[in-house]
Design an enzyme around this catalytic site. Structure first.
Site, PDB file in Angstrom:
ATOM      1  N   SER A  42      41.193  11.794  24.086  1.00 56.52           N
ATOM      2  CA  SER A  42      41.562  10.513  23.534  1.00 56.52           C
ATOM      3  C   SER A  42      43.406  10.443  22.725  1.00 56.52           C
ATOM      4  O   SER A  42      43.675   9.339  22.327  1.00 56.52           O
ATOM      5  CB  SER A  42      40.781  10.522  22.170  1.00 56.52           C
ATOM      6  OG  SER A  42      39.552  10.533  22.557  1.00 56.52           O
ATOM      7  N   ARG A 111      28.876  26.495   9.011  1.00 59.40           N
ATOM      8  CA  ARG A 111      26.863  26.465   7.889  1.00 59.40           C
ATOM      9  C   ARG A 111      26.394  27.861   7.309  1.00 59.40           C
ATOM     10  O   ARG A 111      26.305  28.201   5.491  1.00 59.40           O
ATOM     11  CB  ARG A 111      26.208  25.482   8.410  1.00 59.40           C
ATOM     12  CG  ARG A 111      27.059  24.375   8.524  1.00 59.40           C
ATOM     13  CD  ARG A 111      24.726  23.160   8.705  1.00 59.40           C
ATOM     14  NE  ARG A 111      25.499  22.053   8.999  1.00 59.40           N
ATOM     15  CZ  ARG A 111      25.380  21.446  10.259  1.00 59.40           C
ATOM     16  NH1 ARG A 111      23.555  21.750  10.474  1.00 59.40           N
ATOM     17  NH2 ARG A 111      25.643  20.148   9.918  1.00 59.40           N
ATOM     18  N   CYS A 147      21.965  16.963   8.850  1.00 59.33           N
ATOM     19  CA  CYS A 147      21.060  15.354   8.618  1.00 59.33           C
ATOM     20  C   CYS A 147      19.880  15.672   8.548  1.00 59.33           C
ATOM     21  O   CYS A 147      19.530  14.841   7.256  1.00 59.33           O
ATOM     22  CB  CYS A 147      21.270  14.562  10.148  1.00 59.33           C
ATOM     23  SG  CYS A 147      20.952  14.599  11.702  1.00 59.33           S
ATOM     24  N   GLN A 174      13.312  11.435  14.611  1.00 52.60           N
ATOM     25  CA  GLN A 174      14.577  11.071  14.053  1.00 52.60           C
ATOM     26  C   GLN A 174      15.089  10.174  14.918  1.00 52.60           C
ATOM     27  O   GLN A 174      14.863  10.058  16.316  1.00 52.60           O
ATOM     28  CB  GLN A 174      14.862  13.079  14.257  1.00 52.60           C
ATOM     29  CG  GLN A 174      14.806  13.426  13.646  1.00 52.60           C
ATOM     30  CD  GLN A 174      15.609  15.180  13.724  1.00 52.60           C
ATOM     31  OE1 GLN A 174      14.687  16.501  12.786  1.00 52.60           O
ATOM     32  NE2 GLN A 174      16.951  14.807  13.933  1.00 52.60           N
ATOM     33  N   GLY A 178      21.468  10.104  16.128  1.00 55.70           N
ATOM     34  CA  GLY A 178      21.168  11.908  15.309  1.00 55.70           C
ATOM     35  C   GLY A 178      21.770  12.777  16.329  1.00 55.70           C
ATOM     36  O   GLY A 178      22.218  13.803  16.219  1.00 55.70           O
ATOM     37  N   HIS A 240      16.400   8.953   9.530  1.00 53.80           N
ATOM     38  CA  HIS A 240      15.183   9.514  10.168  1.00 53.80           C
ATOM     39  C   HIS A 240      14.516   9.556   8.829  1.00 53.80           C
ATOM     40  O   HIS A 240      13.887   9.950   7.873  1.00 53.80           O
ATOM     41  CB  HIS A 240      15.588  11.483   9.931  1.00 53.80           C
ATOM     42  CG  HIS A 240      16.906  11.569  10.620  1.00 53.80           C
ATOM     43  ND1 HIS A 240      17.082  10.951  12.308  1.00 53.80           N
ATOM     44  CD2 HIS A 240      17.770  12.760  11.182  1.00 53.80           C
ATOM     45  CE1 HIS A 240      18.214  11.626  13.017  1.00 53.80           C
ATOM     46  NE2 HIS A 240      18.321  12.560  11.696  1.00 53.80           N
ATOM     47  N   ASN A 325      20.647   9.299   8.398  1.00 55.20           N
ATOM     48  CA  ASN A 325      20.910  10.281   9.103  1.00 55.20           C
ATOM     49  C   ASN A 325      22.642   9.997   9.037  1.00 55.20           C
ATOM     50  O   ASN A 325      23.620  11.869   8.889  1.00 55.20           O
ATOM     51  CB  ASN A 325      20.420  10.713  10.212  1.00 55.20           C
ATOM     52  CG  ASN A 325      20.443   9.023  11.917  1.00 55.20           C
ATOM     53  OD1 ASN A 325      20.555   8.320  10.921  1.00 55.20           O
ATOM     54  ND2 ASN A 325      21.311   9.804  12.854  1.00 55.20           N
ATOM     55  N   THR A 326      23.707   8.964   9.504  1.00 52.09           N
ATOM     56  CA  THR A 326      25.324   8.958  10.027  1.00 52.09           C
ATOM     57  C   THR A 326      25.743   8.485   8.922  1.00 52.09           C
ATOM     58  O   THR A 326      26.809   9.384   7.781  1.00 52.09           O
ATOM     59  CB  THR A 326      25.530   7.965  10.678  1.00 52.09           C
ATOM     60  OG1 THR A 326      24.912   7.191  10.501  1.00 52.09           O
ATOM     61  CG2 THR A 326      25.183   8.730  12.051  1.00 52.09           C
TER      62      THR A 326
END
Ligand code: NAP
Length: 351
Positions: A42, A111, A147, A174, A178, A240, A325-326
């Site tokens: 991109s 994480r 999420c 979900q 997602g 979700h 979720n987003t």
């Protein structure tokens, strides 16, 4: 100048979460998108040519005409939101942090690093202190949880605080978004449910333990709750839904639990942060709620909806949780983390 907005960059700007960042940040009172970045496929193109815009609000030319950068630490914005494919995010985020950037990430890679906080602002804002111990000098990495973990853990937090949690069983339904854009093929998801989402169950069984843990010295001591998760992909675009069963440490009545959900508030609400919902959790008495199509956009998609609380023959109680979720589960949650970083003074001298 005091009223100047903080310039920010979005890494992975062309994807599902990246687009949501652009939509949510377009009128943000504190942050202004000044750079967009994505893969080398991109880079060099105008954003509008590099992405397949699927948000409901039209793409502003201000962003559409920006030239997409590569995700390299030569950007002028020192605060960067990461929505990169996890296959590449780990090393790139570390390069940015080492170069003095504050990276707030949606990707899974860091994480569980000992010195990296995994933050839901209403649940564990105090974990942000960990970044003072990171090895990146002025730079830092802060992560947003998975999420479905976010919706679940927001609903568990008031129960953990008031009654203690022994065990949790969760079955998710979900949304397609997602899985990123373009996601699962229509032939696979229409008229169907897929009873597997790669890597999702281990995330849901481990992330809440860190998030609900406590800072001890230079790291987080996990809490101990037994969690079992089963994750399914269903034909919903956003939102979700999660069917949750909980075993509590102390007895609680139904009304007490609903009160705990309804009264739950935390630092983002006290500070009145721009992206904080006024009320993080809404309880619905109607048996047919919560539903993705109806409640997912509650409080700009930042509130979690809970319903169907009833006694359980196997555990103590069962209920249903819904979260976007987003938004709450990705871009919105990450923006709220950045707002908290600003209010707590972590951005001073950097941006
Ligand atoms: P996505 O739609 O597949 O987008 C991935 C993004 O990563 C695109 O912008 C892509 O750019 C970029 N990318 C791919 N390869 C790259 C490379 N080598 N270097 C730099 N950038 C690269 O995925 P998504 O759903 O937005 O998710 C983004 C991240 O957030 C993932 O780590 C995901 O696990 C996490 N997350 C997603 C959700 C959700 O609900 N979707 C929720 C929480 C967390 P190109 O277009 O140029 O390929």
């Amino acid at each position: 100048m005091q009223n100047e907005k903080i310039p920010v960059a979005v890494l992975g700007a062309t994807g599902s979460v990246g687009q949501k960042f652009i939509e949510l940040l377009s009128n943000h009172p504190w942050f202004e998108i000044s750079e967009l970045a994505a893969s080398e496929r991109s880079a060099g193109k105008k954003y509008k040519d590099a992405t397949n815009w699927i948000m409901q609000t039209p793409l502003d030319n201000k962003y559409g005409n920006m030239i997409v950068n590569e995700c390299k630490p030569n950007l002028s914005s020192k605060l960067v939101f990461s929505a990169m494919d996890a296959e590449f995010a780990g090393a790139i985020e570390e390069d940015f942090a080492k170069a003095g950037y504050i990276v707030v990430s949606n990707a899974k890679n860091h994480r569980f690093d000992k010195d990296v906080p995994l933050v839901i602002p209403e649940v564990n804002h105090e974990h942000l202190e960990l970044i003072k111990k990171q090895k990146f000098g002025k730079g830092a990495i802060i992560t947003n949880p998975n999420c479905s973990t976010i919706g679940l853990t927001l609903a568990l937090k008031p129960l953990q605080d008031k009654f203690g949690l022994e065990s949790v069983n969760v079955v998710t339904l979900q949304a397609i978004s997602g899985g990123g854009y373009p996601g699962i093929s229509s032939m696979d998801i229409i008229d169907n449910v897929i009873p597997f989402i790669g890597g999702e169950e281990p995330k849901m069984e481990s992330e809440p333990l860190k998030i609900l843990g406590t800072v001890e010295g230079n790291e987080i001591k996990n809490t101990s709750i037994n969690i079992s998760a089963q994750c399914n992909r269903v034909g919903v675009i956003d939102g979700h839904l999660e069917c949750v069963q909980v075993k509590l440490k102390t007895k609680a009545g139904r009304e007490e639990i609903i009160k705990a959900f309804e009264e739950f508030k935390s630092l983002p609400q006290e500070l009145n942060l721009p992206y904080a919902p006024k009320k993080p959790i809404y309880y619905f008495e109607e048996d047919r709620f919560p539903q993705p199509k109806i409640q997912r956009n509650l409080e700009k998609g930042m509130a979690v909806s809970v319903g169907r609380l009833r006694e359980c023959n196997l555990f103590d109680y069962k209920f249903v949780v819904l979260s976007h979720n987003t938004v709450r589960g990705a871009a919105g949650g990450t923006i709220l983390i950045a707002e908290l970083l600003k209010e707590k003074g972590f951005l001073e001298g950097i941006v």
